[in-house]
Scaffold this active site. Structure first.
Site, mmCIF file in Angstrom:
data_model
loop_
_atom_site.group_PDB
_atom_site.id
_atom_site.type_symbol
_atom_site.label_atom_id
_atom_site.label_comp_id
_atom_site.label_asym_id
_atom_site.label_seq_id
_atom_site.Cartn_x
_atom_site.Cartn_y
_atom_site.Cartn_z
ATOM 1 N N GLY A 11 -8.534 -5.706 23.931
ATOM 2 C CA GLY A 11 -8.494 -6.780 22.929
ATOM 3 C C GLY A 11 -7.476 -7.842 23.319
ATOM 4 O O GLY A 11 -6.937 -7.840 24.432
ATOM 5 N N GLN A 12 -7.212 -8.759 22.389
ATOM 6 C CA GLN A 12 -6.306 -9.886 22.686
ATOM 7 C C GLN A 12 -4.897 -9.419 23.051
ATOM 8 O O GLN A 12 -4.376 -9.744 24.118
ATOM 9 C CB GLN A 12 -6.161 -10.777 21.452
ATOM 10 C CG GLN A 12 -7.399 -11.466 20.995
ATOM 11 C CD GLN A 12 -7.013 -12.606 20.073
ATOM 12 O OE1 GLN A 12 -6.506 -13.629 20.521
ATOM 13 N NE2 GLN A 12 -7.224 -12.423 18.775
ATOM 14 N N LEU A 13 -4.284 -8.638 22.158
ATOM 15 C CA LEU A 13 -2.901 -8.219 22.381
ATOM 16 C C LEU A 13 -2.802 -7.253 23.561
ATOM 17 O O LEU A 13 -1.922 -7.381 24.411
ATOM 18 C CB LEU A 13 -2.342 -7.578 21.097
ATOM 19 C CG LEU A 13 -0.912 -7.090 21.187
ATOM 20 C CD1 LEU A 13 0.048 -8.238 21.501
ATOM 21 C CD2 LEU A 13 -0.489 -6.407 19.888
ATOM 22 N N ASP A 38 -11.048 7.163 22.270
ATOM 23 C CA ASP A 38 -11.490 6.728 20.939
ATOM 24 C C ASP A 38 -10.475 7.268 19.928
ATOM 25 O O ASP A 38 -10.418 8.476 19.683
ATOM 26 C CB ASP A 38 -12.894 7.291 20.684
ATOM 27 C CG ASP A 38 -13.406 6.935 19.297
ATOM 28 O OD1 ASP A 38 -12.626 6.365 18.491
ATOM 29 O OD2 ASP A 38 -14.580 7.225 19.021
ATOM 30 N N ALA A 62 -7.908 -2.027 16.518
ATOM 31 C CA ALA A 62 -8.097 -2.231 15.076
ATOM 32 C C ALA A 62 -9.502 -2.751 14.835
ATOM 33 O O ALA A 62 -10.167 -3.233 15.764
ATOM 34 C CB ALA A 62 -7.084 -3.244 14.535
ATOM 35 N N THR A 64 -10.897 -5.722 13.461
ATOM 36 C CA THR A 64 -10.272 -7.013 13.144
ATOM 37 C C THR A 64 -11.247 -8.048 12.573
ATOM 38 O O THR A 64 -10.846 -9.182 12.314
ATOM 39 C CB THR A 64 -9.598 -7.610 14.405
ATOM 40 O OG1 THR A 64 -10.566 -7.663 15.452
ATOM 41 C CG2 THR A 64 -8.405 -6.785 14.848
ATOM 42 N N ASP A 104 -0.461 -9.949 8.074
ATOM 43 C CA ASP A 104 -0.042 -10.706 6.886
ATOM 44 C C ASP A 104 -1.012 -10.477 5.714
ATOM 45 O O ASP A 104 -0.669 -10.746 4.564
ATOM 46 C CB ASP A 104 0.034 -12.205 7.221
ATOM 47 C CG ASP A 104 -1.248 -12.745 7.852
ATOM 48 O OD1 ASP A 104 -1.986 -11.954 8.479
ATOM 49 O OD2 ASP A 104 -1.514 -13.954 7.723
ATOM 50 N N TYR A 127 -10.116 -5.539 4.783
ATOM 51 C CA TYR A 127 -9.299 -5.513 6.013
ATOM 52 C C TYR A 127 -7.824 -5.281 5.660
ATOM 53 O O TYR A 127 -7.186 -4.366 6.198
ATOM 54 C CB TYR A 127 -9.485 -6.832 6.773
ATOM 55 C CG TYR A 127 -8.536 -7.021 7.938
ATOM 56 C CD1 TYR A 127 -8.665 -6.279 9.107
ATOM 57 C CD2 TYR A 127 -7.494 -7.958 7.865
ATOM 58 C CE1 TYR A 127 -7.786 -6.453 10.170
ATOM 59 C CE2 TYR A 127 -6.619 -8.151 8.930
ATOM 60 C CZ TYR A 127 -6.772 -7.397 10.073
ATOM 61 O OH TYR A 127 -5.903 -7.570 11.128
HETATM 62 N N1 LIG Z 1 -6.594 -11.228 15.400
HETATM 63 C C1 LIG Z 1 -5.753 -11.688 14.474
HETATM 64 O O1 LIG Z 1 -5.790 -12.865 14.082
HETATM 65 C C2 LIG Z 1 -4.738 -10.759 13.883
HETATM 66 C C3 LIG Z 1 -3.902 -11.222 12.861
HETATM 67 C C4 LIG Z 1 -2.948 -10.358 12.322
HETATM 68 C C5 LIG Z 1 -2.844 -9.069 12.798
HETATM 69 N N2 LIG Z 1 -3.676 -8.637 13.776
HETATM 70 C C6 LIG Z 1 -3.538 -7.249 14.248
HETATM 71 O O2 LIG Z 1 -3.093 -7.311 15.596
HETATM 72 C C7 LIG Z 1 -3.605 -6.188 16.326
HETATM 73 C C8 LIG Z 1 -4.254 -6.677 17.609
HETATM 74 O O3 LIG Z 1 -5.317 -7.552 17.249
HETATM 75 P P1 LIG Z 1 -6.295 -8.178 18.351
HETATM 76 O O4 LIG Z 1 -6.747 -9.500 17.832
HETATM 77 O O5 LIG Z 1 -5.687 -8.054 19.704
HETATM 78 O O6 LIG Z 1 -7.508 -7.150 18.218
HETATM 79 P P2 LIG Z 1 -8.903 -7.156 19.011
HETATM 80 O O7 LIG Z 1 -8.903 -8.290 19.999
HETATM 81 O O8 LIG Z 1 -9.979 -7.075 17.996
HETATM 82 O O9 LIG Z 1 -8.811 -5.816 19.843
HETATM 83 C C9 LIG Z 1 -8.986 -4.547 19.279
HETATM 84 C C10 LIG Z 1 -9.443 -3.619 20.396
HETATM 85 O O10 LIG Z 1 -9.609 -2.298 19.856
HETATM 86 C C11 LIG Z 1 -10.798 -1.756 20.420
HETATM 87 N N3 LIG Z 1 -11.330 -0.643 19.642
HETATM 88 C C12 LIG Z 1 -12.311 -0.664 18.686
HETATM 89 N N4 LIG Z 1 -12.563 0.590 18.232
HETATM 90 C C13 LIG Z 1 -11.743 1.417 18.924
HETATM 91 C C14 LIG Z 1 -11.553 2.835 18.932
HETATM 92 N N5 LIG Z 1 -12.259 3.635 18.104
HETATM 93 N N6 LIG Z 1 -10.642 3.373 19.780
HETATM 94 C C15 LIG Z 1 -9.935 2.566 20.618
HETATM 95 N N7 LIG Z 1 -10.073 1.223 20.655
HETATM 96 C C16 LIG Z 1 -10.963 0.654 19.827
HETATM 97 C C17 LIG Z 1 -11.723 -2.946 20.421
HETATM 98 O O11 LIG Z 1 -12.877 -2.713 21.196
HETATM 99 P P3 LIG Z 1 -14.243 -3.500 20.806
HETATM 100 O O12 LIG Z 1 -13.951 -4.958 20.994
HETATM 101 O O13 LIG Z 1 -15.209 -2.927 21.780
HETATM 102 O O14 LIG Z 1 -14.526 -3.148 19.367
HETATM 103 C C18 LIG Z 1 -10.797 -4.017 20.989
HETATM 104 O O15 LIG Z 1 -10.756 -3.983 22.404
HETATM 105 C C19 LIG Z 1 -4.533 -5.454 15.363
HETATM 106 O O16 LIG Z 1 -3.841 -4.386 14.785
HETATM 107 C C20 LIG Z 1 -4.836 -6.474 14.282
HETATM 108 O O17 LIG Z 1 -5.125 -5.880 13.039
HETATM 109 C C21 LIG Z 1 -4.602 -9.439 14.335
#
Ligand SMILES: NC(=O)c1ccc[n+]([C@@H]2O[C@H](COP(=O)([O-])OP(=O)(O)OC[C@H]3O[C@@H](n4cnc5c(N)ncnc54)[C@H](OP(=O)(O)O)[C@@H]3O)[C@@H](O)[C@H]2O)c1
Length: 290
Positions: A11-13, A38, A62, A64, A104, A127
């Site tokens: 994912g992004q982070l 998983d 997560a 997301t 947030d 969420y």
């Molecule tokens: N994005 C935002 O704007 C935002 C804002 C505030 C907080 N956050 C928090 O910041 C954190 C990082 O966010 P992000 O944007 O980097 O998230 P993301 O890009 O959605 O990455 C999440 C990763 O988790 C993977 N995943 C899904 N199901 C899984 C499983 N069962 N086991 C292991 N991995 C799995 C996803 O794979 P798939 O893509 O294949 O599903 C994806 O690679 C999260 O906790 C999020 O809640 C995000």
């Protein structure tokens, strides 16, 4: 040698941590995503962690999709709450420090001053609700954790607002973006740097006691309208950003009107300055272009 397990690393982070890991030759990183590990299966985490002696677990996985979660509550609950419970249990059993990321959206968004860590939570969406349950599991099961609530993440990876605005800005003459949702964009690269800074501090300080919840975003405050406008300026797009409001731009999940995070605690404990959001857009856009 320090041993770090990263979950959800595609994912992004997670991708930003992967990029940064090259600067830490003395740390051993194990990057996993759903194919390798998983996190919804406690048996899988248990057997994956067995004999590997991880010191830290950085959970970047997560559910997301904020609107998707309204229709797919079970999946959101499984990944944002139950899977965090699994990670907390295995971390506690194996003496691993979990570094978890939350949002947030655990707050109501009805406030008018930056939310501190102690402020009353009141999620308004599935969420936010499931992310809060995940936080609570971690707090109960593995109190020696670091949970970082962040907001409005963007990066060159995956789907995010900056990339959407960049692409639409090239194609369209005008776009409507809301002015009545105010928060702070967070460059995932900066958050990843901060996470590494926290790990380095924990490594040096074996008396560290300030475990718990922290807030991190970039500095400053803006609306999505301001963010979109700045993206077009930095990208040199001619697209005009017009203001609209949440009433005219309905979404399945309710969005907070105000979700600025107070970052005094993280800056005080970890003693590292945080860059202003406005100055970070060009860094991300340059990486996307190259
Ligand atoms: N994005 C935002 O704007 C935002 C804002 C505030 C907080 N956050 C928090 O910041 C954190 C990082 O966010 P992000 O944007 O980097 O998230 P993301 O890009 O959605 O990455 C999440 C990763 O988790 C993977 N995943 C899904 N199901 C899984 C499983 N069962 N086991 C292991 N991995 C799995 C996803 O794979 P798939 O893509 O294949 O599903 C994806 O690679 C999260 O906790 C999020 O809640 C995000």
């Amino acid at each position: 040698m320090t041993n770090i397990l990263v979950t959800g690393s595609n994912g992004q982070l997670g991708s930003e941590i992967k990029e940064l890991s090259k600067n830490y030759p003395n740390i051993q990183f194990v990057f996993t995503d759903i194919e390798e590990l998983d996190i919804t299966s406690i048996a899988d985490i248990e057997s994956f962690a067995a004999g590997k002696e991880f010191n830290y677990l950085v959970n970047c996985a997560a559910y997301t999709n904020v609107d998707g979660a309204e229709e797919n509550k079970e999946m959101a609950e499984l990944l944002n709450a139950e899977a965090v419970k699994n990670l907390a249990t295995i971390s506690k059993q194996n003496n691993i420090v979990p570094i978890h990321v939350s949002t947030d959206y655990v707050f109501s968004g009805k406030g008018f001053k930056p939310y501190s860590e102690e402020e009353q939570t009141e999620p308004q969406s599935v969420y936010g609700d499931t992310k809060l349950k995940g936080e609570n599991y971690l707090q109960e099961i593995c109190p020696n954790h670091i949970t970082i609530r962040t907001s409005w993440l963007y990066s060159p990876f995956g789907k995010n607002f900056l990339k959407t605005m960049l692409n639409l800005g090239k194609e369209r003459d005008e776009l409507q973006v809301v002015t009545d949702q105010v928060g702070t964009p967070t460059y995932a690269y900066d958050l990843a740097m901060y996470i590494m800074h926290i790990i380095e501090r924990l490594e040096k300080d074996n008396q560290f006691e300030d475990f718990g919840i922290y807030h991190y975003s970039n500095e400053g405050v803006c609306s999505w309208f301001d963010f979109a406008t700045e993206i077009q300026i930095v990208a040199n797009n001619k697209c005009k950003i017009n203001s609209t409001d949440s009433e005219s731009f309905k979404t399945l999940a309710k969005r907070p009107h105000y979700s600025v995070l107070n970052k005094s605690k993280i800056k005080h404990i970890f003693e590292l300055d945080i860059p202003h959001w406005r100055g970070r857009i060009s860094h991300c856009i340059n990486r996307i272009k190259s």
